[in-house]
Design a protein around this motif. Structure first.
Motif: not given
Length: 51
Positions: A20-22, A24, A47, A49
């Motif tokens: 998973k990554v965030r 923004q 986040t 997935k």
């Protein structure tokens, strides 16, 4: 609706081991040539997935 063009913002390569990554963003806007106005695409903050 006919596609008039596109613009790549960036490319990110993520290892296949990452689950998973965030993400923004702030201030993203889209311009509609056929309507002659700008519209905010909203800010992303969360986040994602990866599968």
């Amino acid at each position: 609706m006919k596609l008039l063009g596109c613009k790549r913002i960036d490319t990110v390569y993520i290892s296949s081991s990452v689950k998973k990554v965030r993400v923004q963003t702030t201030g993203l806007k889209c311009y509609f040539n056929d309507r002659d106005y700008w519209i905010s695409s909203g800010n992303l903050n969360g986040t994602i997935k990866l599968e």
